[in-house]
Design an enzyme around this catalytic site. Structure first.
Site, PDB file in Angstrom:
ATOM      1  N   ASP A  17     -15.763  42.590  -5.008  1.00  0.00           N
ATOM      2  CA  ASP A  17     -15.579  41.320  -4.292  1.00  0.00           C
ATOM      3  C   ASP A  17     -15.431  41.501  -2.790  1.00  0.00           C
ATOM      4  OD1 ASP A  17     -15.642  40.041  -6.770  1.00  0.00           O
ATOM      5  OD2 ASP A  17     -13.468  40.229  -7.019  1.00  0.00           O
ATOM      6  N   LYS A  20     -20.455  41.553  -0.996  1.00  0.00           N
ATOM      7  CA  LYS A  20     -21.787  42.166  -1.109  1.00  0.00           C
ATOM      8  C   LYS A  20     -22.884  41.100  -1.126  1.00  0.00           C
ATOM      9  CE  LYS A  20     -20.381  44.108  -4.940  1.00  0.00           C
ATOM     10  NZ  LYS A  20     -18.925  43.848  -4.903  1.00  0.00           N
ATOM     11  N   GLY A  44     -19.753  38.802  -9.667  1.00  0.00           N
ATOM     12  CA  GLY A  44     -19.909  37.441  -9.161  1.00  0.00           C
ATOM     13  C   GLY A  44     -20.158  37.573  -7.677  1.00  0.00           C
ATOM     14  N   HIS A  45     -21.376  37.313  -7.242  1.00  0.00           N
ATOM     15  CA  HIS A  45     -21.756  37.512  -5.842  1.00  0.00           C
ATOM     16  C   HIS A  45     -22.000  36.148  -5.205  1.00  0.00           C
ATOM     17  CE1 HIS A  45     -23.193  41.899  -6.762  1.00  0.00           C
ATOM     18  NE2 HIS A  45     -21.931  41.671  -7.047  1.00  0.00           N
ATOM     19  N   GLN A 224     -19.654  45.497  -8.515  1.00  0.00           N
ATOM     20  CA  GLN A 224     -18.315  46.095  -8.554  1.00  0.00           C
ATOM     21  C   GLN A 224     -18.081  46.906  -7.264  1.00  0.00           C
ATOM     22  OE1 GLN A 224     -20.281  46.446 -11.860  1.00  0.00           O
ATOM     23  NE2 GLN A 224     -19.524  44.374 -11.766  1.00  0.00           N
TER      24      GLN A 224
HETATM   25  P1  GDP Z   1     -19.048  40.201  -3.905  1.00  0.00           P
HETATM   26  O1  GDP Z   1     -18.739  40.270  -5.360  1.00  0.00           O
HETATM   27  O2  GDP Z   1     -18.855  41.499  -3.212  1.00  0.00           O
HETATM   28  O3  GDP Z   1     -20.409  39.607  -3.624  1.00  0.00           O
HETATM   29  O4  GDP Z   1     -17.963  39.200  -3.290  1.00  0.00           O
HETATM   30  P2  GDP Z   1     -17.503  37.787  -3.896  1.00  0.00           P
HETATM   31  O5  GDP Z   1     -18.576  36.792  -3.676  1.00  0.00           O
HETATM   32  O6  GDP Z   1     -16.982  37.930  -5.277  1.00  0.00           O
HETATM   33  O7  GDP Z   1     -16.226  37.489  -3.015  1.00  0.00           O
HETATM   34  C1  GDP Z   1     -16.290  37.443  -1.621  1.00  0.00           C
HETATM   35  C2  GDP Z   1     -15.766  36.066  -1.158  1.00  0.00           C
HETATM   36  O8  GDP Z   1     -15.540  36.094   0.220  1.00  0.00           O
HETATM   37  C3  GDP Z   1     -16.771  34.953  -1.382  1.00  0.00           C
HETATM   38  O9  GDP Z   1     -16.078  33.759  -1.628  1.00  0.00           O
HETATM   39  C4  GDP Z   1     -17.506  34.887  -0.048  1.00  0.00           C
HETATM   40  O10 GDP Z   1     -18.051  33.596   0.206  1.00  0.00           O
HETATM   41  C5  GDP Z   1     -16.395  35.187   0.907  1.00  0.00           C
HETATM   42  N1  GDP Z   1     -16.783  35.887   2.145  1.00  0.00           N
HETATM   43  C6  GDP Z   1     -17.696  36.881   2.314  1.00  0.00           C
HETATM   44  N2  GDP Z   1     -17.663  37.329   3.591  1.00  0.00           N
HETATM   45  C7  GDP Z   1     -16.701  36.613   4.227  1.00  0.00           C
HETATM   46  C8  GDP Z   1     -16.156  36.646   5.554  1.00  0.00           C
HETATM   47  O11 GDP Z   1     -16.552  37.433   6.415  1.00  0.00           O
HETATM   48  N3  GDP Z   1     -15.142  35.754   5.816  1.00  0.00           N
HETATM   49  C9  GDP Z   1     -14.666  34.876   4.886  1.00  0.00           C
HETATM   50  N4  GDP Z   1     -13.679  34.063   5.226  1.00  0.00           N
HETATM   51  N5  GDP Z   1     -15.159  34.829   3.639  1.00  0.00           N
HETATM   52  C10 GDP Z   1     -16.144  35.698   3.305  1.00  0.00           C
HETATM   53  P1  IMO Z   2     -18.348  42.193  -8.141  1.00  0.00           P
HETATM   54  O1  IMO Z   2     -19.750  42.712  -8.300  1.00  0.00           O
HETATM   55  C1  IMO Z   2     -14.086  42.691  -8.956  1.00  0.00           C
HETATM   56  C2  IMO Z   2     -13.045  44.590 -12.769  1.00  0.00           C
HETATM   57  C3  IMO Z   2     -12.337  43.733 -13.807  1.00  0.00           C
HETATM   58  C4  IMO Z   2     -11.503  44.783 -14.511  1.00  0.00           C
HETATM   59  C5  IMO Z   2     -12.424  46.009 -14.505  1.00  0.00           C
HETATM   60  C6  IMO Z   2     -13.207  46.199 -15.797  1.00  0.00           C
HETATM   61  O2  IMO Z   2     -18.264  40.706  -8.074  1.00  0.00           O
HETATM   62  O3  IMO Z   2     -17.654  42.874  -7.020  1.00  0.00           O
HETATM   63  P2  IMO Z   2     -15.283  44.918 -16.867  1.00  0.00           P
HETATM   64  O4  IMO Z   2     -15.443  43.485 -17.282  1.00  0.00           O
HETATM   65  O5  IMO Z   2     -16.268  45.362 -15.839  1.00  0.00           O
HETATM   66  O6  IMO Z   2     -15.205  45.860 -18.041  1.00  0.00           O
HETATM   67  O7  IMO Z   2     -13.815  44.973 -16.189  1.00  0.00           O
HETATM   68  O8  IMO Z   2     -13.336  45.799 -13.424  1.00  0.00           O
HETATM   69  N1  IMO Z   2     -14.327  44.044 -12.265  1.00  0.00           N
HETATM   70  C7  IMO Z   2     -14.486  43.498 -11.067  1.00  0.00           C
HETATM   71  N2  IMO Z   2     -13.587  43.244 -10.087  1.00  0.00           N
HETATM   72  N3  IMO Z   2     -15.410  42.431  -8.766  1.00  0.00           N
HETATM   73  C8  IMO Z   2     -16.309  42.696  -9.723  1.00  0.00           C
HETATM   74  O9  IMO Z   2     -17.634  42.569  -9.533  1.00  0.00           O
HETATM   75  C9  IMO Z   2     -15.862  43.224 -10.954  1.00  0.00           C
HETATM   76  N4  IMO Z   2     -16.469  43.586 -12.113  1.00  0.00           N
HETATM   77  C10 IMO Z   2     -15.523  44.097 -12.892  1.00  0.00           C
HETATM   78  O10 IMO Z   2     -11.549  42.726 -13.199  1.00  0.00           O
HETATM   79  O11 IMO Z   2     -10.391  45.103 -13.719  1.00  0.00           O
HETATM   80 MG    MG Z   3     -17.525  39.313  -6.782  1.00  0.00          MG
END
Ligand code: GDP
Ligand code: IMO
Ligand code: MG
Length: 452
Positions: A17, A20, A44-45, A224
């Protein structure tokens, strides 16, 4: 035939998270292909383009870029029902059906079936996403899993389907789950998958190999993060795949010689969802942690669970760098630090009274590490629109860290100093355009609203 251009890898450098999705979307306009190479819908991207927010779980984050081909690669475990929801949502938004025209599913990818989800629901230790990821990879390692390439053959072999269904049922019974998989259900599921995705199931490794040899640009999208890597992370509190650069080529079905730049994505602080050690975690009663959670909207994109929050952890980042050899950092969510009186960065740990700079191997020991912090002055909060305006002005003027308040710029410089890795861009808001890009760097191109 044109010369080969190296593929770019983007990986999470923390516990997931990191942002990416946003970084991949920003780069995609310069790439012909975006490829997921591991994981499944545990990811979840998020991509925010103006008023539109996309949450992608399996479809690569090149989706909003019309000319970008999308591959769900060999190393993935794919839930076909979740994929259908993602595709339906995209179709409702844009009218496009990319499957089979620019979205391809590897024949070698494994299928997540209802059995895997049910089995994962019994997890009480790791705090998984419950999406069936571990059980699907377990079947693959045991060599009993079903890949997209296997469906046609299985449908002609009712004995094999019965054997798979009874194996699944007895495994569910063994862990006390009161649900049985019938051969008929399994057959129906497989028939549906083939009907739904037939044209999109493809030899994607070969397609990427040809594309690369034709000089096309390929972006490999990690899911991840480094600390969740099955081999190199905080085992057993990890995911079930190799999230690292070394698997980017393998999981995409191309050779490692194709891999070029590798960007590590890190927040300016740290979050973690699920269980497991987290040395720089801020106790829930501390207002700084509450600030990060609230201002950063730290809720899981996949499960909606609150994310645990903490300070930036340089030893953990160095562990990620050891494994991945980042050529640059994407620093995200610097804006979220605004409004804090002081900002901490963990520069080492103490374990059993001794200073250490490396993360220990055993999760129990990581949990006992006491962080050593340096403290930096905070900077003032401004609105999301003001951050966006700052990013846009900086793009027009080709400025870099001088666009930021001094205290914010010093944080970036300090992270570069401590890690020894150059920061390529700094995220100052969720929107596609809310990024400061290093002039002449990989993100130095117009970040606009595109078709949205
Ligand atoms: P990912 O799994 O690495 O793609 O990240 P996620 O989408 O799960 O979580 C990142 C969260 O931070 C999302 O809600 C993005 O919209 C938000 N985000 C990404 N970059 C920035 C940033 O530079 N500033 C802020 N405030 N939010 C960001
Ligand atoms: P993105 O791509 C954050 C965590 C879960 C749990 C562990 C194992 O959005 O960054 P799993 O379901 O993969 O067997 O769970 O890994 N986890 C993540 N945490 N971002 C993710 O993906 C994750 N995918 C799995 O919360 O701790
Ligand atoms: Mg994510």
């Amino acid at each position: 035939m044109k010369g080969t251009v190296p593929a770019t890898v983007i990986l999470g450098a923390q516990w997931g998270d990191e942002g990416k999705g946003k970084a991949i979307d920003q780069l995609a306009s310069r790439y012909g292909w975006a490829v997921r190479f591991q994981g499944g819908n545990n990811a979840g991207h998020t991509i925010v383009i103006g008023d539109t927010t996309l949450k992608l779980h399996q479809i690569p984050s090149g989706l909003p870029t019309p000319h970008c081909n999308l591959v769900l690669g060999d190393g993935m475990v794919i839930d076909p029902w979740v994929l259908e929801k993602e595709l339906d949502a995209w179709n409702a938004l844009t009218g496009e059906k990319p499957e089979g025209s620019r979205l391809f599913i590897s024949e070698r990818a494994s299928i997540i079936l209802p059995f895997h989800r049910l089995y994962d629901s019994a997890d009480k230790v790791v705090g998984t996403t419950g999406r069936g990821i571990g059980p699907a990879y377990r079947d693959r390692i045991e060599r009993v899993g079903i890949r997209f390439a296997d469906i046609e053959g299985l449908l002609e072999n009712s004995q094999s389907i019965s054997a798979s269904a009874s194996r699944m049922s007895s495994q569910l019974a063994a862990i006390g789950i009161d649900h049985r998989i019938s051969a008929q259900d399994l057959e129906n599921d497989l028939r549906w998958i083939l009907d739904r995705y037939g044209d999109a199931i493809a030899p994607t490794g070969h397609m990427l190999d040809i594309a690369l040899r034709n000089g096309e640009q390929v972006l490999l999208e990690g899911a991840q993060g480094a600390m969740l890597d099955i081999d190199q992370g905080t085992y057993p509190f990890v995911t079930s795949s190799v999230t690292s650069r070394a698997n980017a080529s393998h999981g995409a079905g191309i050779h490692p010689g194709h891999i070029g730049p590798c960007l590590g994505v890190t927040k300016a602080y740290t979050t973690r969802v699920g269980n497991g050690p987290f040395p720089t975690e801020i106790p829930s009663e501390d207002p700084s942690g509450q600030h990060l959670a609230k201002v950063g909207h730290e809720f899981g994109t996949t499960t909606g669970r609150p994310r645990r929050t903490g300070w930036l952890d340089i030893p953990a980042l160095m562990e990620a760098h050891r494994v991945n050899g980042f050529s640059g950092l994407v620093l995200t969510k610097l804006d979220v630090l605004a409004g804090l009186d002081e900002i901490k960065i963990c520069i080492g740990y103490e374990l059993d009274g001794r200073p250490i700079t490396m993360l220990p191997v055993r999760a129990e020991d990581v949990a006992r590490c006491i962080p050593v912090y340096e403290t930096h002055p905070g900077f003032e909060a401004i609105s999301e629109d003001e951050w966006l305006a700052m990013a846009q002005k900086s793009h027009e003027e080709k400025s870099w860290l001088e666009a930021l308040p001094d205290a914010a710029a010093s944080i970036v410089t300090r992270i570069e100093e401590l890690s020894g890795i150059e920061v390529q861009c700094v995220g100052i808001g969720p929107d596609r355009r809310s990024t400061l890009s290093k002039p002449g760097g990989m993100f130095d191109h117009p970040l606009n609203l595109g078709n949205f």
